[in-house]
Motif scaffolding. Structure first.
Motif, PDB file in Angstrom:
ATOM      1  N   SER A   1       0.985  -1.280  -0.062  1.00  0.00           N
ATOM      2  CA  SER A   1       0.057   0.028  -0.025  1.00  0.00           C
ATOM      3  C   SER A   1       0.781   1.330  -0.057  1.00  0.00           C
ATOM      4  O   SER A   1       0.285   2.194  -0.084  1.00  0.00           O
TER       5      SER A   1
ATOM      6  N   GLY B   1       4.940   5.722  -2.289  1.00  0.00           N
ATOM      7  CA  GLY B   1       6.380   6.374  -2.571  1.00  0.00           C
ATOM      8  C   GLY B   1       7.153   6.648  -1.255  1.00  0.00           C
ATOM      9  O   GLY B   1       6.490   6.559  -0.142  1.00  0.00           O
TER      10      GLY B   1
ATOM     11  N   HIS C   1      10.178   9.456   0.607  1.00  0.00           N
ATOM     12  CA  HIS C   1      10.791  10.627   0.283  1.00  0.00           C
ATOM     13  C   HIS C   1      11.675  10.973   1.557  1.00  0.00           C
ATOM     14  O   HIS C   1      10.877  10.769   2.748  1.00  0.00           O
TER      15      HIS C   1
ATOM     16  N   LYS D   1       4.668  11.090   7.945  1.00  0.00           N
ATOM     17  CA  LYS D   1       5.799  11.712   8.014  1.00  0.00           C
ATOM     18  C   LYS D   1       6.548  11.137   9.520  1.00  0.00           C
ATOM     19  O   LYS D   1       5.891  11.267  10.489  1.00  0.00           O
TER      20      LYS D   1
ATOM     21  N   VAL E   1      11.540  10.463   7.190  1.00  0.00           N
ATOM     22  CA  VAL E   1      11.043   9.478   6.039  1.00  0.00           C
ATOM     23  C   VAL E   1       9.495   9.643   5.911  1.00  0.00           C
ATOM     24  O   VAL E   1       8.870   9.536   6.761  1.00  0.00           O
ATOM     25  N   GLU E   2       9.335  10.062   4.634  1.00  0.00           N
ATOM     26  CA  GLU E   2       7.816  10.518   4.448  1.00  0.00           C
ATOM     27  C   GLU E   2       7.104   9.291   3.469  1.00  0.00           C
ATOM     28  O   GLU E   2       7.603   9.007   2.399  1.00  0.00           O
ATOM     29  N   LEU E   3       6.226   8.873   4.026  1.00  0.00           N
ATOM     30  CA  LEU E   3       5.578   7.763   2.995  1.00  0.00           C
ATOM     31  C   LEU E   3       4.304   8.033   2.548  1.00  0.00           C
ATOM     32  O   LEU E   3       3.694   8.772   3.150  1.00  0.00           O
ATOM     33  N   ARG E   4       4.234   7.848   1.136  1.00  0.00           N
ATOM     34  CA  ARG E   4       2.659   8.046   0.659  1.00  0.00           C
ATOM     35  C   ARG E   4       2.199   6.956   0.461  1.00  0.00           C
ATOM     36  O   ARG E   4       2.606   5.802   0.023  1.00  0.00           O
ATOM     37  N   LEU E   5       0.952   6.647   1.326  1.00  0.00           N
ATOM     38  CA  LEU E   5       0.287   5.253   1.038  1.00  0.00           C
ATOM     39  C   LEU E   5      -1.254   5.156   1.090  1.00  0.00           C
ATOM     40  O   LEU E   5      -1.724   6.343   1.316  1.00  0.00           O
TER      41      LEU E   5
ATOM     42  N   ALA F   1       5.679  -0.365   9.280  1.00  0.00           N
ATOM     43  CA  ALA F   1       6.936  -0.283   8.468  1.00  0.00           C
ATOM     44  C   ALA F   1       8.167   0.189   9.477  1.00  0.00           C
ATOM     45  O   ALA F   1       9.260  -0.195   9.074  1.00  0.00           O
TER      46      ALA F   1
END
Lengths: 83, 83
Positions: free
Chosen positions: A33, A36, A38, B5, B43-47, B62
């Motif tokens: 899921s 991305g 960053h 974030k 660490v930025e996750l797009r989910l 994670a």
């Protein structure tokens, strides 16, 4: 005494190998899921200065001399008084 | 879609070699007013997730599986809805 919190990220369009590899590893672990990743760094400086403006100027100089690479990095500095 | 974030820092008492080496380098460059350097990562996750609580739980998993080392790291997760 002041604390300068410097948030250093990559400019738009610059590839983020740490983020890309983290994303691959997350997918291998089954985190499908997540679409991305960053990454950014924070460097906090504790520094002596007569006033807040001086602390900001010194942090700005440290960014230009050592902490950031103007070709790939964007950064933002926040200065706060500290004990 | 959500953005998680994750701010990852070292636990109190854990040595920060990146910070220590940055401090040495700053002193060599003449930044004598700087007395301490402390580093953190973001660490930025797009989910994708059905709701904010699910996104937070997935980011938490994670962190435990890959992103942080519980022996040396403290972390904080902020989740926001995103486009």
């Amino acid at each position: 005494m002041y604390v300068a919190k410097i948030k250093i990220g990559l400019k738009a369009g610059v590839s983020d190998p740490e983020g890309n590899n983290t994303l691959k590893a997350l997918h291998l672990l089954g985190f499908t899921s997540i679409e991305g990743v960053h990454t950014e760094r924070i460097v906090e400086l504790r520094l002596k200065a007569a006033k807040k403006e001086d602390a900001l100027a010194e942090a700005e100089r440290a960014c230009r001399r050592l902490l950031t690479n103007p070709i790939i990095h964007d950064y933002r500095i926040e200065v706060e008084a500290s004990g």
